[in-house]
Enzyme design. Structure first.
Site, short mmCIF file in Angstrom:
data_model
loop_
_atom_site.label_atom_id
_atom_site.label_comp_id
_atom_site.label_asym_id
_atom_site.label_seq_id
_atom_site.Cartn_x
_atom_site.Cartn_y
_atom_site.Cartn_z
N ARG A 72 0.86 -1.19 0.00
CA ARG A 72 0.00 0.00 0.00
C ARG A 72 0.89 1.23 0.00
O ARG A 72 1.57 1.50 0.98
CB ARG A 72 -0.90 -0.01 1.24
N HIS A 108 -3.97 4.75 4.44
CA HIS A 108 -5.16 3.93 4.32
C HIS A 108 -6.18 4.65 3.43
O HIS A 108 -6.79 4.06 2.55
CB HIS A 108 -5.77 3.66 5.70
N TYR A 135 3.51 5.83 10.08
CA TYR A 135 3.84 4.60 10.81
C TYR A 135 4.42 3.51 9.91
O TYR A 135 4.83 2.47 10.39
CB TYR A 135 2.56 4.08 11.50
C1 TPP Z 1 -16.00 -5.30 10.27
C2 TPP Z 1 -15.16 -4.11 10.04
N1 TPP Z 1 -14.30 -3.71 11.00
C3 TPP Z 1 -13.52 -2.62 10.80
C4 TPP Z 1 -13.61 -1.92 9.64
C5 TPP Z 1 -12.77 -0.64 9.45
N2 TPP Z 1 -11.78 -0.85 8.39
C6 TPP Z 1 -11.99 -0.44 7.13
S1 TPP Z 1 -10.76 -0.83 6.09
C7 TPP Z 1 -9.86 -1.52 7.36
C8 TPP Z 1 -8.51 -2.12 7.08
C9 TPP Z 1 -8.59 -3.10 5.96
O1 TPP Z 1 -7.37 -3.72 5.79
P1 TPP Z 1 -7.15 -4.79 4.66
O2 TPP Z 1 -8.23 -5.80 4.66
O3 TPP Z 1 -5.77 -5.31 4.78
O4 TPP Z 1 -7.32 -3.96 3.32
P2 TPP Z 1 -6.46 -2.72 2.82
O5 TPP Z 1 -7.17 -1.51 3.32
O6 TPP Z 1 -5.09 -2.87 3.34
O7 TPP Z 1 -6.51 -2.80 1.33
C10 TPP Z 1 -10.56 -1.45 8.57
C11 TPP Z 1 -10.07 -1.94 9.85
C12 TPP Z 1 -14.52 -2.36 8.67
N3 TPP Z 1 -14.68 -1.72 7.49
N4 TPP Z 1 -15.28 -3.46 8.89
#
Ligand code: TPP
Lengths: 370, 329
Positions: free
Chosen positions: A289, A293, A301
């Site tokens: 990434r 985010h 970080y």
């Molecule tokens: C059930 C739930 N918990 C928390 C979140 C908040 N949230 C949105 S994206 C994210 C991180 C996602 O990480 P990853 O699956 O690795 O995908 P990336 O963003 O790295 O592409 C979080 C914690 C959410 N959308 N749904």
């Protein structure tokens, strides 16, 4: 008459007959162990060879990644210009995954992606201004402004519109795959999530169901090394996502997510298997990434060394270089394609910006279907 | 860098300060949540906590809401005081089962204490759409065994949070994310716990009572100031906790004013307004001059687009006019 053999507690080694004493799970266990070994890792391989490839496909992949990148660039500038209601979730360095995946799919296949999959949506025919409109709350957004940001999709494009909860698209994909099998339709469902999303129950329950029911589904994990601010080592101790396939008794393929052809090959293999009745596969595509985010996150970080290392692996640049070196496209063609994509994204922004906001008068309609 | 004396603090800072205060004073208290560490949480409530308290007490959880809530239950039974932070209240739905079946009912079944705080930012007005804007209080208010705390002011946030942490029961602590950086209070936060289950009369009045909580407190006060210009005297009651519900304070106010409006951001159908109106009717029926009115969101999901969201969540003119209508009827 032969004398009665003395019963032994140990089954005879050369006996082909199943022993009544042997627990029946023993046979299944070995099958499971064999299936568990059906894991391929091409992620460290050198770039997939272009030799003998269909040039039309190679150019389609190129056009796809270039458009995805042009769209990302436009969204970053739109965020900075204050065009968007909230933030933007960049798909930089994910272009090869999205595009390689969509190229391996048929139009009739169901696409259940998550937030960094702009490239796949665009390739399938989602108008760029509709995606932009979704981040602006405009009436032209796929939900007409009822939902927003990355929550877009269109069932008429066989594309699911996911809610915020990740990875809620996984169980939905199993349902679409189930329907395809149920009705005898030649369709595969492709679900996509990030590395962090694999920690949730939805992931495990869906992959397990699809494995047990041998559904025509492919579960892709985009391993971009971080989930918001949580690094892989805090997310799971398993270090690899493809290896989880073993526990569900299904095959797994791990590939380089910055190599569009490697992604295409991995997804093609998995989709072909699902289509021919071979059940689901987990495909892990590794990338990084390169942004926060979302745009509002400066990502201080993140280990700078990691970013520097992956910064050298721009999936769009790398692919372009290879195509030019192999003589599939010329420098001029590449420049033209990039310029056309830039203009295309600018035109879309114009449509999105001038589109009206939605009319609130009928907001209470549509809570129930007629 | 010289540390500057701050003269005010935000709702968000009050919550952060209360957390730090309890982390400083009780080693059994720990915080688990997605990205609460280096990231500082999605709203930066816990920024700097990881450096200060370390990964033993500030725990970046995998994205596993069910797992976190279940872990908290076990840790609480084993003698710790867990706090789970949900990134958005909307994601609590993923932990519905452990909250309802494991956490809420355990004490009633066994007599064991279950001291857990489940913290979550909730609510609309940030154009965040149907799955990032929900008000979750009534999903959980229906479940015996849970306490539900919803501070509406920066002054109350720290005291209510500390009381929640020290409570021996599971407490759901809903922070209105729209207020995080929009509210501030003078001085520095007080760490004196505020008793749960006690409403607060934030503005005295004689003509009509507005019963509300969370962001509604500010909308009610704003409406009261507007209506005062027309000689209408509005009393505003901030419930502070939804459960236990302090109906005594509400009833005493309604007995004084004879009229009541309940204001909240959650959808009207089966919302807190229904329960409060029924309770007022039970406790103060013969004092009422008018039926109790409700001001709440329309019974639709919360839309993203600004004109749509504004049409669903009660806006200031509508709030003021409804209060005026009931006061003058
Ligand atoms: C059930 C739930 N918990 C928390 C979140 C908040 N949230 C949105 S994206 C994210 C991180 C996602 O990480 P990853 O699956 O690795 O995908 P990336 O963003 O790295 O592409 C979080 C914690 C959410 N959308 N749904």
């Amino acid at each position: 008459m032969a004398t009665r053999k003395r019963t032994s507690t140990a089954p005879e080694k050369d006996s082909t007959k199943p022993s009544t004493l042997a627990p029946p799970v023993e046979k299944n266990l070995s099958a499971e162990v064999l299936a568990a070994l059906d894991i391929t890792d091409t992620s460290m391989n050198p770039p997939a060879s272009l030799e003998g490839r269909d040039h039309e496909l190679l150019k389609k992949l190129y056009d796809g990644v270039v458009k995805a990148r042009a769209f990302e660039d436009r969204m970053h500038s739109m965020y900075r210009a204050g065009d968007l209601l909230g933030s933007y979730y960049s798909g930089n360095w994910h272009e090869a995954i999205s595009v390689g995946t969509m190229a391996a799919m048929e139009e009739r296949d169901y696409y259940c992606p998550l937030h960094r999959d702009v490239g796949g949506h665009l390739m399938r025919g989602m108008p760029p201004e509709q995606i932009m409109g979704s981040f602006m709350g405009k009436s032209i957004a796929p939900t007409g402004g009822r939902d927003g940001t990355l929550h877009y999709g269109r069932l008429d494009l066989n594309t699911y519109n996911p809610p915020s909860h990740i990875p809620a698209n996984y169980p939905v994909a199993t349902g679409m795959a189930f329907a395809a099998k149920y009705r005898g339709e030649d369709r595969v469902a492709v679900a996509i999530c990030g590395d962090g999303s694999t920690s949730r129950a939805d992931f495990h329950e869906s992959v397990n169901i699809a494995g047990a029911m041998q559904l025509p589904a492919v579960f892709q994990v985009q391993n971009n090394q971080i989930a918001m601010g949580t690094k892989l080592s805090m997310q799971t101790n398993s270090g690899s996502f493809v290896i989880k396939a073993a526990a569900y008794g299904i095959p797994g393929i791990k590939c380089d997510g910055t190599d569009v052809i490697a992604v295409y090959d991995a997804m093609k293999e998995a989709i072909d298997r699902a289509r021919s009745g071979g059940g689901p596969t987990i495909v892990e595509a590794v990338t990084m990434r390169m942004h926060g985010h979302a745009e509002h996150d400066g990502a201080e970080y993140v280990d700078p060394a990691l970013k520097e290392e992956w910064g050298k692996r721009d999936p769009v640049e790398l692919y372009e270089k290879r195509l030019i070196e192999a003589g599939v496209i010329s420098e001029e063609e590449a420049a033209e394609t990039r310029e056309a994509a830039r203009k295309w994204a600018i035109a879309a922004r114009k449509i999105a910006i001038t589109a009206p906001m939605p009319d609130p008068t009928n907001i209470e309609e549509g809570v129930y279907a007629d | 860098m010289p540390t500057e004396e701050k003269t005010s603090y935000s709702y968000l800072e009050a919550i952060g300060a209360a957390l730090a205060h309890e982390l400083d004073n009780n080693d059994d208290f720990f915080l688990i949540g997605e990205d609460v560490g280096a990231f500082g949480g999605p709203f930066k409530v816990t920024k700097g906590f990881l450096e200060k308290y370390g990964p033993r007490r500030i725990i970046d959880s995998p994205i596993a809401e069910t797992g976190m809530a279940g872990l908290a239950a076990g840790a609480a039974l084993a003698g710790l005081r867990p706090m789970v932070e949900f990134q958005f209240a909307d994601f609590i739905s993923c932990a519905f089962d452990p909250i309802i079946n494991t956490i809420a009912r355990h004490h009633w079944r066994t007599g064991d204490a279950m001291p857990i705080v489940l913290r979550a930012p909730f609510g609309g007005r940030l154009r965040a759409g149907p799955t990032h804007s929900q008000s979750m209080e009534t999903y959980f208010a229906h479940v015996p065994g849970l306490k539900i705390v919803m501070p509406g002011t920066a002054e109350d946030a720290a005291g209510l949070l500390i009381a929640s942490i020290r409570d021996n029961n599971p407490v759901m602590f809903f922070e209105n994310k729209y207020l995080y950086r929009r509210l501030s209070a003078q001085g520095s936060p007080s760490f004196e716990p505020i008793e749960l289950g006690k409403a607060n009369v934030v503005r005295e009045g004689t003509d009509i009572t507005v019963v509300t909580y969370s962001a509604g407190v500010h909308q009610a006060v704003e409406a009261a100031e507007e209506l005062a210009k027309d000689g209408i005297s509005v009393e505003v009651v901030d419930l502070r906790t939804i459960k236990p519900l302090d109906i005594e304070t509400v009833a005493a106010s309604v007995k004084k004013t004879s009229r009541a409006v309940v204001l909240h951001e959650a959808a009207e159908f089966m919302g807190m307004g229904a329960e409060i109106a029924a309770e007022i009717q039970k406790e103060a029926f013969w004092y009422l001059d008018q039926p109790v009115e409700r001001i709440a969101a329309k019974n639709t999901p919360t839309p993203t687009s600004p004109p749509l969201e504004d049409a669903v969540i009660p806006q200031q003119p509508e709030i003021t006019e409804t209060i005026r209508k009931v006061a003058k009827a």
